[in-house]
Design a protein around this motif. Structure first.
Motif, PDB file in Angstrom:
ATOM      1  N   GLU A 184       0.862  -1.181   0.000  1.00  0.00           N
ATOM      2  CA  GLU A 184       0.000   0.000   0.000  1.00  0.00           C
ATOM      3  C   GLU A 184       0.902   1.235   0.000  1.00  0.00           C
ATOM      4  N   THR A 196      -2.379   1.062  -4.149  1.00  0.00           N
ATOM      5  CA  THR A 196      -1.694  -0.203  -3.868  1.00  0.00           C
ATOM      6  C   THR A 196      -0.888  -0.632  -5.077  1.00  0.00           C
ATOM      7  N   HIS A 250      -7.419   3.054  -5.470  1.00  0.00           N
ATOM      8  CA  HIS A 250      -8.628   2.468  -4.906  1.00  0.00           C
ATOM      9  C   HIS A 250      -9.850   3.322  -5.209  1.00  0.00           C
ATOM     10  N   THR A 275     -19.187  -1.073  -5.411  1.00  0.00           N
ATOM     11  CA  THR A 275     -18.347  -2.150  -4.936  1.00  0.00           C
ATOM     12  C   THR A 275     -18.119  -3.142  -6.060  1.00  0.00           C
ATOM     13  N   ASP A 282     -10.963  -2.273  -6.354  1.00  0.00           N
ATOM     14  CA  ASP A 282     -11.279  -2.806  -5.049  1.00  0.00           C
ATOM     15  C   ASP A 282     -10.863  -4.275  -4.951  1.00  0.00           C
ATOM     16  N   TYR A 283     -10.910  -4.980  -6.081  1.00  0.00           N
ATOM     17  CA  TYR A 283     -10.422  -6.367  -6.092  1.00  0.00           C
ATOM     18  C   TYR A 283      -8.952  -6.416  -5.693  1.00  0.00           C
ATOM     19  N   ARG A 288      -7.258  -4.330  -4.006  1.00  0.00           N
ATOM     20  CA  ARG A 288      -7.021  -3.886  -2.636  1.00  0.00           C
ATOM     21  C   ARG A 288      -7.483  -4.904  -1.602  1.00  0.00           C
ATOM     22  N   ARG A 289      -8.685  -5.445  -1.779  1.00  0.00           N
ATOM     23  CA  ARG A 289      -9.304  -6.216  -0.705  1.00  0.00           C
ATOM     24  C   ARG A 289      -9.301  -7.726  -0.923  1.00  0.00           C
ATOM     25  N   GLN A 290      -9.305  -8.169  -2.183  1.00  0.00           N
ATOM     26  CA  GLN A 290      -9.482  -9.595  -2.441  1.00  0.00           C
ATOM     27  C   GLN A 290      -8.194 -10.306  -2.834  1.00  0.00           C
TER      28      GLN A 290
END
Length: 365
Positions: free
Chosen positions: A33, A39, A90, A97, A102-103, A105-107
């Protein structure tokens, strides 16, 4: 993200590549990050085949599970790459969503395998470097042009370059460290940074040079007195505006190379997401273990920079609140964060890299 969603016949006619090319599989090996809203993702070959050499500025077209096809510029360069790196902004508050950003970053996690085609694309340096270069970027547009600057440092480190970059403030300057290191590798380069909405901790003439947005009329004094090749990268609106202004300056289309990375709103920080710092003024800071006391002033930057300026050693890795290594116990007094940080220190501790004093302080360092 490059503003392309394949397949699209019109876009394919421009870039002449699609899933008709043989896709390869890549494995996520690292995520960093860079800032709270950016990211970087590192990918290796999922197998024994070495990674394909590429031209800085080119991109990979990914097939992202459950989302579809998205293209991302490679944000680091090596003539013999061991990994590829992409840098992803992001989505902001209130945006849909399930987006590709977002994928990442989070998944996406280390070990995940994805298909991608490329590298490909025409946004890169020419085979022969005949003229000085001018890079004009905004937001995450710094990523592909940082890679191009890395290639320039390998191919022709003494070539003349002007690098102009605009971002919101220090908390959104994703590749500040990389651009800073390139200054030593490109001795004939000039760098100027614009902050649209600097924070109180952002220091003019050190962290940034100009307040506001890039205005091309202001650049004339910094341009070489000869023909240049211009590389423009950023949001759709930014690129369109800069290219139009270059045309009014008499710059021909053959001298302008551009890449659009998405909607204008992608470069905007929601005001509700930004911390409002209390008034900053000089404070006395006492580092107890070292027995050092001094007066902090806003121009000293973060507590980490202040401590280093006093000759103190504090552990750190990222300097942006990602790793958490610079956390120290605050024995008395109050601090204020200059950025949101993924790393969360233990109770009673604060990240020196991301805090400033708002009262007299005692720190266990």
């Amino acid at each position: 993200m490059i503003d392309r969603k394949f397949p699209d016949k019109k876009l394919l006619s421009i870039h002449q590549w699609s899933w008709d090319m043989q896709p390869r599989t890549y494995r996520v090996v690292r995520k960093v990050e860079e800032t709270p809203n950016t990211t970087s993702v590192y990918l290796s070959s999922d197998g024994d085949a070495p990674l394909q050499p590429f031209r800085a500025g080119q991109h990979l077209l990914f097939r992202i599970p459950g989302i579809g096809e998205r293209a991302y510029a490679l944000s680091a360069f090596s003539p013999k790459p061991k990994t590829y790196r992409i840098t992803v902004k992001h989505p902001g508050r209130g945006e849909e969503t399930g987006r590709a950003a977002d994928y990442w970053r989070r998944q996406a996690v280390n070990g995940d395998v994805l298909e991608a085609c490329g590298p490909a694309g025409h946004f890169h340096l020419p085979e022969q470097l005949e003229r000085p270069l001018v890079f004009i970027t905004a937001g995450v547009g710094e990523a592909p042009l940082a890679a191009i600057a890395e290639e320039l440092a390998v191919r022709a480190p003494r070539h003349q370059l002007r690098f102009f970059h605009s971002t919101v403030n220090g908390s959104t300057f994703a590749l500040k460290g990389k651009l800073g290191s390139l200054r030593g590798d490109l001795p004939n380069a000039t760098w100027r940074i614009w902050f649209d909405r600097p924070q109180p901790i952002d220091r003019k003439d050190k962290d940034f040079d100009q307040h506001g947005e890039i205005v091309l009329a202001d650049l004339r004094a910094f341009l070489p007195d000869c023909d240049c090749d211009f590389y423009v990268c950023g949001s759709n609106g930014f690129v369109a505006r800069v290219v139009a202004e270059l045309n009014t300056m008499g710059i021909g289309s053959l001298r302008i190379h551009s890449e659009q990375l998405g909607r204008e709103s992608d470069d905007i920080v929601d005001p509700d997401e930004r911390d409002v710092l209390p008034p900053v003024e000089p404070r006395t800071v006492h580092f107890t273990r070292s027995g050092t006391s001094a007066t902090w002033k806003p121009e000293h930057g973060t507590l980490l920079e202040f401590a280093e300026g006093l000759g103190l050693e504090a552990s750190y890795s990222c300097r942006t609140g990602m790793c958490g290594k610079c956390a120290q116990k605050v024995l008395s007094g109050e601090t204020a964060k200059v950025r949101e940080t993924p790393a969360k220190p233990r109770p009673g501790h604060q990240l020196l890299c991301s805090n400033i004093p708002i009262s007299d302080l005692e720190i266990d360092l």
